[in-house]
Motif scaffolding. Structure first.
Motif, mmCIF file in Angstrom:
data_model
loop_
_atom_site.group_PDB
_atom_site.id
_atom_site.type_symbol
_atom_site.label_atom_id
_atom_site.label_comp_id
_atom_site.label_asym_id
_atom_site.label_seq_id
_atom_site.Cartn_x
_atom_site.Cartn_y
_atom_site.Cartn_z
ATOM 1 N N LEU A 114 -11.779 -2.808 0.204
ATOM 2 C CA LEU A 114 -10.814 -2.747 -0.314
ATOM 3 C C LEU A 114 -10.320 -2.799 -1.828
ATOM 4 O O LEU A 114 -9.417 -1.864 -2.438
ATOM 5 N N TYR A 115 -11.172 -2.896 -2.674
ATOM 6 C CA TYR A 115 -10.889 -2.811 -3.704
ATOM 7 C C TYR A 115 -11.851 -1.531 -4.357
ATOM 8 O O TYR A 115 -10.911 -0.777 -5.000
ATOM 9 N N MET A 116 -12.338 -0.461 -4.005
ATOM 10 C CA MET A 116 -12.969 1.105 -3.885
ATOM 11 C C MET A 116 -11.815 1.891 -3.285
ATOM 12 O O MET A 116 -11.566 2.772 -4.497
ATOM 13 N N LEU A 117 -11.132 1.779 -2.533
ATOM 14 C CA LEU A 117 -9.850 1.693 -1.759
ATOM 15 C C LEU A 117 -8.739 2.162 -3.291
ATOM 16 O O LEU A 117 -7.989 2.819 -3.284
ATOM 17 N N ILE A 118 -8.418 0.743 -4.220
ATOM 18 C CA ILE A 118 -7.837 0.759 -5.030
ATOM 19 C C ILE A 118 -8.300 1.220 -6.044
ATOM 20 O O ILE A 118 -7.440 2.229 -6.849
ATOM 21 N N ASP A 119 -9.893 1.264 -6.171
ATOM 22 C CA ASP A 119 -10.079 1.899 -7.393
ATOM 23 C C ASP A 119 -9.970 3.198 -7.635
ATOM 24 O O ASP A 119 -9.548 4.196 -8.426
ATOM 25 N N TYR A 120 -11.013 4.003 -6.361
ATOM 26 C CA TYR A 120 -10.530 4.827 -6.910
ATOM 27 C C TYR A 120 -9.645 5.872 -6.065
ATOM 28 O O TYR A 120 -9.677 6.785 -6.604
ATOM 29 N N GLY B 85 -6.293 -10.385 7.156
ATOM 30 C CA GLY B 85 -7.155 -12.288 6.833
ATOM 31 C C GLY B 85 -7.617 -12.359 6.296
ATOM 32 O O GLY B 85 -8.472 -13.129 6.022
ATOM 33 N N LEU B 86 -7.799 -11.474 5.143
ATOM 34 C CA LEU B 86 -8.572 -11.938 3.599
ATOM 35 C C LEU B 86 -8.399 -12.580 3.116
ATOM 36 O O LEU B 86 -6.997 -13.296 2.490
ATOM 37 N N LYS B 87 -9.264 -13.478 2.466
ATOM 38 C CA LYS B 87 -8.949 -14.548 0.935
ATOM 39 C C LYS B 87 -9.157 -14.436 -0.224
ATOM 40 O O LYS B 87 -10.196 -13.036 -0.328
ATOM 41 N N GLU B 88 -9.235 -14.889 -0.592
ATOM 42 C CA GLU B 88 -8.989 -14.502 -2.256
ATOM 43 C C GLU B 88 -8.612 -13.441 -2.979
ATOM 44 O O GLU B 88 -9.611 -12.959 -3.666
ATOM 45 N N LEU B 89 -7.624 -12.690 -2.521
ATOM 46 C CA LEU B 89 -7.025 -11.724 -2.808
ATOM 47 C C LEU B 89 -6.564 -11.769 -4.484
ATOM 48 O O LEU B 89 -5.793 -12.638 -4.269
ATOM 49 N N PRO B 90 -6.293 -10.731 -4.907
ATOM 50 C CA PRO B 90 -6.046 -11.445 -6.018
ATOM 51 C C PRO B 90 -4.330 -11.422 -6.470
ATOM 52 O O PRO B 90 -3.988 -10.946 -5.232
ATOM 53 N N ASN C 56 -3.664 -7.406 -12.623
ATOM 54 C CA ASN C 56 -4.213 -7.761 -14.381
ATOM 55 C C ASN C 56 -5.426 -8.955 -13.225
ATOM 56 O O ASN C 56 -6.174 -8.252 -13.660
ATOM 57 N N ASP C 57 -5.078 -9.556 -12.074
ATOM 58 C CA ASP C 57 -6.293 -10.122 -11.980
ATOM 59 C C ASP C 57 -7.098 -9.528 -11.321
ATOM 60 O O ASP C 57 -8.074 -9.761 -11.100
ATOM 61 N N TRP C 58 -6.300 -8.125 -10.323
ATOM 62 C CA TRP C 58 -7.576 -7.479 -9.881
ATOM 63 C C TRP C 58 -8.585 -6.860 -11.034
ATOM 64 O O TRP C 58 -9.213 -7.056 -10.406
ATOM 65 N N LEU C 59 -7.909 -6.876 -11.660
ATOM 66 C CA LEU C 59 -8.443 -6.003 -12.940
ATOM 67 C C LEU C 59 -10.128 -6.986 -13.579
ATOM 68 O O LEU C 59 -11.446 -5.963 -13.220
#
Length: 255
Positions: free
Chosen positions: A104-110, A142-147, A151-154
């Motif tokens: 998920l983070y890759m999709l956001i970042d890229y 259903g993913l857990k502990e998402l920011p 800013n928290d995601w960074l």
């Protein structure tokens, strides 16, 4: 008519652009090869044996979510979840939640990196919008502990990069498969594109140096788009058998 992603969202602008979508997956291909959970790819065998076909399959799923009415988009997300649950059941193990977040983070970042590489710098509000769309996707899965916010995601993105990557036999084999399916010339270009796309920690783990004038070539490609002759570059760079799939990326319309 409500859509999962607003009609005027920057996410739609990103995911309807063929060049940007291909860059997103070029960067992700490098980073995911380093992921500590990459062994899951080898359980199904689909990506290692045919990475390009899986690329276009993934793009199709992503665009169904981005451009569809909310009900259909949610059903698509649920289908993705069911596919992963089926793999987990077959293997008798559960894919780590952090591994789902990594993707998920890759999709956001890229999405951000690729757009900024060939278009313009994004506003903070636009980056927050990108985070929001994919965060809602993750919540539906259903993913857990998402920011809670961008800013928290960074911060969490940095933690994931530092803790969840390693170069091993799977990494080497995946890059060999990229080369096999792309051919020497296209593979070389893939590597050079990855070098200017990926975070520094990914670069250091895979590459040594980058002396090829990739950014200059990107500027020339932008000029070719303005002159409407970029189809010539694509004809040279992209495998013939995938040209229709590549063309379809930019033709996606709201369902």
């Amino acid at each position: 008519m409500k859509h999962f992603v607003d009609d005027k969202s920057i996410v739609r602008e990103i995911w309807k652009n063929t060049d940007i979508v291909l860059l997103i997956f070029a960067g992700s291909a490098a980073e995911f090869a380093l992921n500590k959970a990459v062994d899951w790819l080898y359980f199904t065998g689909k990506i290692p044996t045919n990475p390009l076909e899986r690329l276009f399959s993934t793009v199709e799923f992503a665009q169904k979510i981005v451009f569809s009415e909310e009900e259909f988009a949610l059903a698509t997300i649920d289908k993705i979840t069911q596919i992963h649950q089926g793999v987990e059941k077959s293997r008798g193990q559960t894919i780590p939640d952090w591994a789902y977040r990594d993707v998920l983070y890759m999709l956001i970042d890229y999405s951000i990196r690729s757009f900024e590489l060939i278009e313009r710098k994004l506003e903070t509000s636009e980056k927050e919008e990108i985070f929001d769309v994919f965060s809602r996707l993750g919540i539906r899965m259903g993913l857990k502990e998402l920011p809670n916010n961008y800013n928290d995601w960074l911060i969490d993105r940095t933690i994931h990069l530092e803790n969840n990557l390693q170069k091993g036999a799977f990494t080497i084999h995946l890059f060999e498969q990229y080369k096999k399916h792309l051919g020497n010339s296209r593979y070389f270009i893939l590597l050079e594109i990855q070098k200017i796309l990926v975070p520094k920690i990914v670069f250091k783990m895979i590459f040594e140096t980058s002396n090829f004038p990739t950014k200059t070539l990107l500027k020339l490609y932008k000029i070719s788009k303005i002159l409407k002759v970029d189809y010539l570059a694509k004809a040279i760079l992209l495998p013939k058998k995938h040209k229709e799939s590549i063309t379809n990326i930019g033709k996606y319309e709201t369902l």
